[in-house]
Motif scaffolding. Structure first.
Motif, PDB file in Angstrom:
ATOM      1  N   ASP A 350       0.846  -1.194   0.000  1.00  0.00           N
ATOM      2  CA  ASP A 350       0.000   0.000   0.000  1.00  0.00           C
ATOM      3  C   ASP A 350       0.877   1.237   0.000  1.00  0.00           C
ATOM      4  N   THR A 351       0.847   1.996  -1.099  1.00  0.00           N
ATOM      5  CA  THR A 351       1.624   3.232  -1.172  1.00  0.00           C
ATOM      6  C   THR A 351       0.863   4.440  -0.640  1.00  0.00           C
ATOM      7  N   GLU A 352      -0.407   4.246  -0.280  1.00  0.00           N
ATOM      8  CA  GLU A 352      -1.275   5.385   0.051  1.00  0.00           C
ATOM      9  C   GLU A 352      -1.317   5.705   1.534  1.00  0.00           C
ATOM     10  N   THR A 353      -1.227   4.694   2.379  1.00  0.00           N
ATOM     11  CA  THR A 353      -1.364   4.877   3.825  1.00  0.00           C
ATOM     12  C   THR A 353      -0.398   3.943   4.552  1.00  0.00           C
ATOM     13  N   ASP A 354      -0.264   4.156   5.858  1.00  0.00           N
ATOM     14  CA  ASP A 354       0.374   3.177   6.756  1.00  0.00           C
ATOM     15  C   ASP A 354       1.794   2.819   6.329  1.00  0.00           C
ATOM     16  N   ASP A 364      -2.816   9.593   3.979  1.00  0.00           N
ATOM     17  CA  ASP A 364      -2.930   9.749   5.427  1.00  0.00           C
ATOM     18  C   ASP A 364      -3.281  11.190   5.780  1.00  0.00           C
ATOM     19  N   VAL A 365      -3.801  11.382   6.970  1.00  0.00           N
ATOM     20  CA  VAL A 365      -4.000  12.737   7.478  1.00  0.00           C
ATOM     21  C   VAL A 365      -2.652  13.469   7.454  1.00  0.00           C
ATOM     22  N   GLY A 366      -2.629  14.623   6.813  1.00  0.00           N
ATOM     23  CA  GLY A 366      -1.390  15.377   6.688  1.00  0.00           C
ATOM     24  C   GLY A 366      -0.554  15.007   5.481  1.00  0.00           C
ATOM     25  N   GLY A 367      -1.055  14.087   4.641  1.00  0.00           N
ATOM     26  CA  GLY A 367      -0.297  13.647   3.482  1.00  0.00           C
ATOM     27  C   GLY A 367      -0.423  14.578   2.299  1.00  0.00           C
ATOM     28  N   PRO A 375      -4.025   6.948   8.610  1.00  0.00           N
ATOM     29  CA  PRO A 375      -3.720   5.515   8.519  1.00  0.00           C
ATOM     30  C   PRO A 375      -4.914   4.642   8.909  1.00  0.00           C
ATOM     31  N   LEU A 376      -4.841   3.376   8.490  1.00  0.00           N
ATOM     32  CA  LEU A 376      -5.970   2.467   8.666  1.00  0.00           C
ATOM     33  C   LEU A 376      -5.728   1.379   9.694  1.00  0.00           C
ATOM     34  N   ALA A 377      -4.482   1.017   9.924  1.00  0.00           N
ATOM     35  CA  ALA A 377      -4.175  -0.146  10.761  1.00  0.00           C
ATOM     36  C   ALA A 377      -3.486   0.279  12.044  1.00  0.00           C
TER      37      ALA A 377
END
Length: 538
Positions: A350-354, A364-367, A375-377
């Motif tokens: 996953d390049t988008e989050t976490d 992510d928040v602030g991305g 993030p999700l996990a």
């Protein structure tokens, strides 16, 4: 005529089901259509309804008088029309299982799949209580896993309440880990809806690269060639439903901001219908892209995801629609996972989050996308912990090839701001240390083949002849409403092929333990536009 035969057959089955499969064969020995004559009776020990309640708090139920697992003679009942399957999709579950997913307009109390080795003998049944939705969707996603299958074997299947004359499909289970039989996969990224809700031959000013009249699309070409492929990987950005806003503003479709969720779902559903012939026949493995995160990731005309209802944020629809093998590989939802097919180990990241290590992913928040979808996990290191453990456990004697697939690239001919440097920081050294052979990505709407590259872009002097570094392929030219992206010149020294004018997709052929070939194929013509063979002394 067909309906008359169906009614007659259902009457026969109603009697025959009380006699068992042999009674069916005795009563209809000459029946030849796809309807399996040995449909099993509903198992007596299955519940008529799940213990949990439905998405809106009520216990789900079929129309009055019909059990949660209706026997085949009842399937023609018109009251069941909202429960009939569409948008069928498959995913590997090791080499002895297959995840079957499909959509229905109403919730199924007990999703079920009939299956067997011939279309005339669907003698097994698999069930679940996994029928889920979210509050802007017009359908439920149903997920059932078929277990205890034989590796590399063809099976026929029919989701419950499917049309037995039309909806019996087939799949082939994965080659067992270590099997060195050659095979080919197709790889797409950034593939969106075609036609009146997406890419067509008359996109308006503000979009780009319309199709020529009658041009074969990527979806059509994949369908024509599907028998060539073991399975398909879609490396992020699926359907482009979040482009509803741009399509409205440009006058391509009618709508309003208030109607955004409905338009989003219409584009999504159209895409899954267009893909059904492919995804119901071949395992279709996906990675998360930025356009899968919320209902307005394009940020068009300065609108943000604040216009999206909560149900259309945080990759909710993406994670409910698909059923990737994360639970059996130690991954997380459909965001990161791994699987083996023959001599190849695939890991989806996953390049988008976490991204872990205090890094902030684009979604992510602030991305960098200014989104709030991750993030999700928990913990924040969950993805990186998974990747380190997964790659360390690869048995190269059985799966000599290791392929990593994630949406955003960090090497390509593009503006510096388009390179995912935070992804590079997160993943590059790990992939080099683990000996990953091939990294697949999308995001940039063109196709680019780089050479094998070490950390910080160091060009591997061996090129394609037994390099130590991974080969990087960006294959984002499959096509969607917004067309193609122009590559930025001069091209980097590591660029070996760039296409930014034609729609197409990639294939990867694994010939043996030491050779694979990547090809880029024109969707319009089927002609191979680029070919490169990688040798690795595994």
């Amino acid at each position: 005529m067909v309906f008359a035969r169906m009614r007659s057959l259902c009457a026969v089955l109603a009697v025959a089901l009380t006699l068992g499969g042999e009674g069916v064969l005795a009563l209809v020995p000459a029946f030849k259509p796809a309807l399996p004559p040995t449909l099993p009776p509903v198992p007596a020990n299955l519940p008529s309804a799940p213990a949990h309640t439905g998405a809106h708090g009520a216990v789900p139920a079929l129309p009055a008088g019909i059990p949660a697992l209706p026997a085949p003679p009842q399937w023609a009942d018109a009251r069941l029309n909202d429960y009939r399957p569409s948008k069928v999709r498959l995913a590997y579950r090791g080499d002895t299982g297959m995840a079957v997913s499909w959509s229905t307009h109403r919730q199924l109390p007990v999703p079920a799949v009939l299956y067997g080795k011939t279309p005339a003998a669907l003698t097994s049944i698999a069930t679940s209580t996994n029928s889920v939705t979210y509050n802007t969707s017009s359908y439920y996603s149903n997920h059932v896993v078929l277990d205890h299958l034989e590796p590399g074997t063809k099976y026929y299947y029919l989701p419950i309440l499917g049309d037995p004359l039309r909806d019996v499909r087939s799949f082939t289970t994965a080659k067992p880990r270590g099997d060195e039989t050659p095979y080919t996969i197709a790889v797409v990224a950034d593939l969106g809806t075609m036609g009146s809700l997406g890419l067509s031959d008359h996109v308006p000013p503000g979009a780009a690269n319309p199709l020529s009249t009658g041009e074969v699309t990527t979806i059509e070409r994949l369908g024509m060639n599907k028998n060539r492929f073991d399975h398909i990987m879609h490396v992020g950005d699926i359907a482009y439903a979040d482009y509803w806003l741009k399509e409205v503003v440009l006058g391509y479709i009618n709508g309003t901001i208030a109607a955004g969720p409905e338009l989003y779902e219409q584009i999504n559903e159209e895409f899954y219908d267009e893909m059904n012939d492919i995804t119901s026949s071949l395992p279709y493995h996906v990675a998360a892209g930025n356009h899968d995160s919320n209902c307005d990731n394009s940020g068009y005309k300065n609108y943000t995801e604040a216009i999206c209802p909560p149900a259309l944020t945080g990759f909710i629809g993406y994670n409910q629609h698909w059923n990737m093998p994360s639970s059996v590989s130690g991954g997380f939802k459909n965001m990161w996972y791994s699987y083996d097919v023959g001599m190849v180990h695939y890991v989806v990241f996953d390049t988008e989050t976490d991204l872990g290590e205090g890094l902030v992913g684009p979604e992510d928040v602030g991305g960098s996308s200014h989104a709030t979808d991750g993030p999700l996990a928990t913990p924040s290191s969950a993805q990186m912990d998974f990747l380190k453990k997964d790659l360390a456990a690869v048995d190269r004697s059985k799966t000599p090839w290791v392929v990593a697939a994630g949406h955003r690239p960090w090497y390509m001919a593009a503006k510096a701001s388009s390179l995912c440097t935070v992804c590079q920081t997160a993943f590059e050294q790990l992939f080099n240390d683990a000996g990953v052979d091939l990294v697949l990505s999308g995001h940039q709407h063109n196709m680019q083949r780089s050479g094998p590259l070490g950390p910080k872009g160091a060009i591997d002097a061996n090129g394609l002849n037994n390099p130590k570094a991974p080969l990087y392929i960006t294959t984002g030219a499959a096509g969607h409403f917004d067309g193609l992206d122009a590559a930025v010149s001069p091209y980097p020294a590591y660029s070996h092929f760039v296409n930014d004018t034609l729609y197409g997709f990639s294939t990867v052929a694994f010939h043996n333990r030491t050779h694979l070939t990547h090809e880029f194929v024109s969707s319009a013509t089927g002609v191979v536009l680029d070919s490169a063979t990688l040798y690795k002394q595994h």
